[in-house]
Design an enzyme around this catalytic site. Structure first.
Site, short mmCIF file in Angstrom:
data_model
loop_
_atom_site.label_atom_id
_atom_site.label_comp_id
_atom_site.label_asym_id
_atom_site.label_seq_id
_atom_site.Cartn_x
_atom_site.Cartn_y
_atom_site.Cartn_z
N HIS A 292 -41.59 49.44 -29.69
CA HIS A 292 -40.85 50.52 -30.34
C HIS A 292 -40.73 51.73 -29.42
CE1 HIS A 292 -39.52 52.94 -33.86
NE2 HIS A 292 -40.14 53.92 -33.22
N GLU A 293 -41.85 52.18 -28.87
CA GLU A 293 -41.80 53.38 -28.02
C GLU A 293 -41.03 53.12 -26.74
OE1 GLU A 293 -42.60 55.88 -29.60
OE2 GLU A 293 -43.77 54.91 -31.17
#
Length: 516
Positions: A292-293
């Site tokens: 996600h990051e």
């Protein structure tokens, strides 16, 4: 208690000035860190006329301020520093400020703070104003150069390292970014390192920085990062764009993780794992959050939000991307079941209660209150519906157009949807209602089989219960994938997408030889 002011989307105006570059010097000390900032500014042509310059700041001890090298006395009131238009040049100018802050006293964990002897930052959503005077809003994007001075072995910031010596290091981020993506970490850290070669052949140095003794607990996080980087190249055509990618594991962190450009900061529990103590769920969580990051590098960093009302533009889209990645890594059906269980448990309840709000709200008092399941999980579901509506090929064309058109800019949900309308040739004006209307629609499906005509009539209806501030609900376009099986499980008709864009719709399928 301080009185909170309501902020309205309808009141948005571009910032008065453009910030072409930012040079920051940090002289780190626990109780008295000096922050020297040099901003290259010029009037914003989108705000005609002569405008005051108002900068955000909170908890700063102001020391000095100059314009083009000449001392000036700004007006400092509340959480802002203002320079009157009459005291500013008509064209480009340089603003130098110096402030003092106390990282060891910063218990809010916003801005620059200390965690067990390590300096760390967290600037989303409005933490940068606790570091120095600056227009702390996401649509002000600029290039940052950073010099860190401290008697610590590891000194990290965004971008690429350009020079270092005993007690200092300099960093240059070549990509314009808003202040909420700024990051700095300084401390006694050890690296778990690897290399990654991009699709075009560039070599990237990868480091996961941890406290001494934790180096052997980073292998799965590093493996997840490398797979994320390759997946984004293969599925979205997005290469990483710096020479280094750093992750830092921090024990004291008020978010799960943060996508700062080139320097992701994580709560340690989402990085560290060993086979002796970690569960399968731990590994799955690390994989998803690392991905996600990293995916934010393009959906959030290279293209960011014009204002915080557009938060779903980066979060909902990136959740959809990390869910798709996890599906490819772990099995699409199993991942989908997990995601829907979370959606039903958290977001459906939120949408049915007093905290229901649109995915793109029209007002807020404090943006931190909108980091919700509606913004993240429902935001992701809307992207999934868009892909179902358009098909995988048209969806990819829309994403490609979005990356091409808005790279390096802060933009809006409307601009995002326009890219898909243009790429697909479809009218998506009604689809935007998903971003403006709160609540979960209830979908009903019924069917009647006509044996004599070998036809099936399928009736779909939708209704949405009233929510706070939205008593009347309009129908939304819902793509429904429908296929037919007989009682032995044999396929009678292949799955196709029927779009319910009104309160009630009946479709007739002919050539259905047996009752489904």
């Amino acid at each position: 208690m301080t009185e909170q002011k309501t902020v309205y989307l309808a009141d948005y105006q571009p910032f008065s000035h453009i910030v072409d570059s930012v040079d920051l010097t940090f002289r780190l000390a626990p109780a008295a860190t000096r922050v020297i900032a040099r901003l290259a500014l010029r009037p914003n042509p989108e705000r005609p006329g002569r405008n005051d310059l108002r900068l955000d700041g909170e908890g700063l001890t102001h020391l000095s301020c100059t314009v083009d090298g000449q001392p000036v006395t700004p007006q400092i009131e509340g959480h802002s520093l203002t320079l009157a238009a009459k005291d500013l040049p008509d064209g480009p100018f340089t603003l130098d400020t110096e402030v003092e802050i106390a990282p060891d006293a910063n218990t809010a964990l916003e801005g620059l703070y200390m965690s067990n002897g390590m300096y760390c930052t967290q600037c989303e959503a409005e933490g940068f104003r606790k570091i120095t005077w600056y227009p702390d809003r996401p649509d002000v994007m600029s290039r940052f150069k950073v010099r860190i001075e401290a008697d610590l072995p590891i000194l990290l910031s965004n971008g690429n390292p350009t020079a270092q010596g005993k007690g200092w290091a300099e960093w240059d981020d070549p990509w314009p970014k808003p202040a909420y993506l700024f990051a700095l970490v300084a401390g006694d850290l050890r690296a778990h390192s690897a290399d990654f070669t991009t699709a075009s052949g560039r070599k990237v140095a990868l480091n996961i920085w941890v406290r001494p003794g934790d180096e052997d607990r980073c292998a799965y996080a590093m493996d997840s990062l490398i797979r994320s980087m390759r997946w984004d190249e293969q599925v979205y055509g997005r290469e990483y764009d710096l020479d280094v990618f750093n992750i830092v594991a921090v024990d004291d962190f008020n978010m799960g993780a943060m996508e700062n450009k080139g320097l992701n900061i994580f709560n340690s529990r989402y990085v560290l794992a060993s086979p002796e103590t970690a569960t399968d769920d731990d590994y799955a969580r690390i994989e998803a959050i690392i991905a996600h990051e990293y995916f934010h590098n393009w959906t959030g960093n290279r293209i960011t939000c014009r204002d915080w009302f557009q938060l779903c533009l980066k979060e909902g889209l990136t959740v959809f991307r990390d869910q798709s990645f996890s599906g490819d890594m772990r099995g699409e059906a199993v991942q989908r079941i997990k995601d829907v269980r979370v959606l039903r448990a958290r977001q459906f309840a939120e949408d049915a209660g007093p905290l229901a709000h649109p995915v793109r709200p029209a007002s807020f008092m404090k943006i931190e209150n909108f980091y919700t399941a509606t913004i993240y999980e429902k935001g992701a579901e809307i992207i999934r519906m868009l892909k179902t509506l358009l098909g995988a090929e048209a969806f990819r064309k829309g994403m490609d157009l979005y990356f091409e058109r808005w790279d390096g800019h802060a933009t809006t949900v409307e601009a995002f949807i326009d890219c898909f309308a243009e790429a697909s040739g479809r009218d998506l004006s009604g689809f935007f209602g998903w971003y403006e209307q709160a609540g979960t629609p209830r979908l009903n499906v019924s069917s009647v089989y006509d044996a004599a005509a070998a036809a099936l009539d399928i009736t779909l209806t939708q209704e949405t219960a009233p929510t706070t501030g939205q008593p009347e609900k309009r129908p939304l376009p819902i793509p429904v994938a429908i296929g037919l099986l007989d009682d032995s499980g044999a396929e009678l008709r292949a799955t196709e997408v029927v779009v319910l864009d009104e309160a009630r719709r009946t479709v007739r399928w002919t050539g259905v030889e047996r009752e489904p």
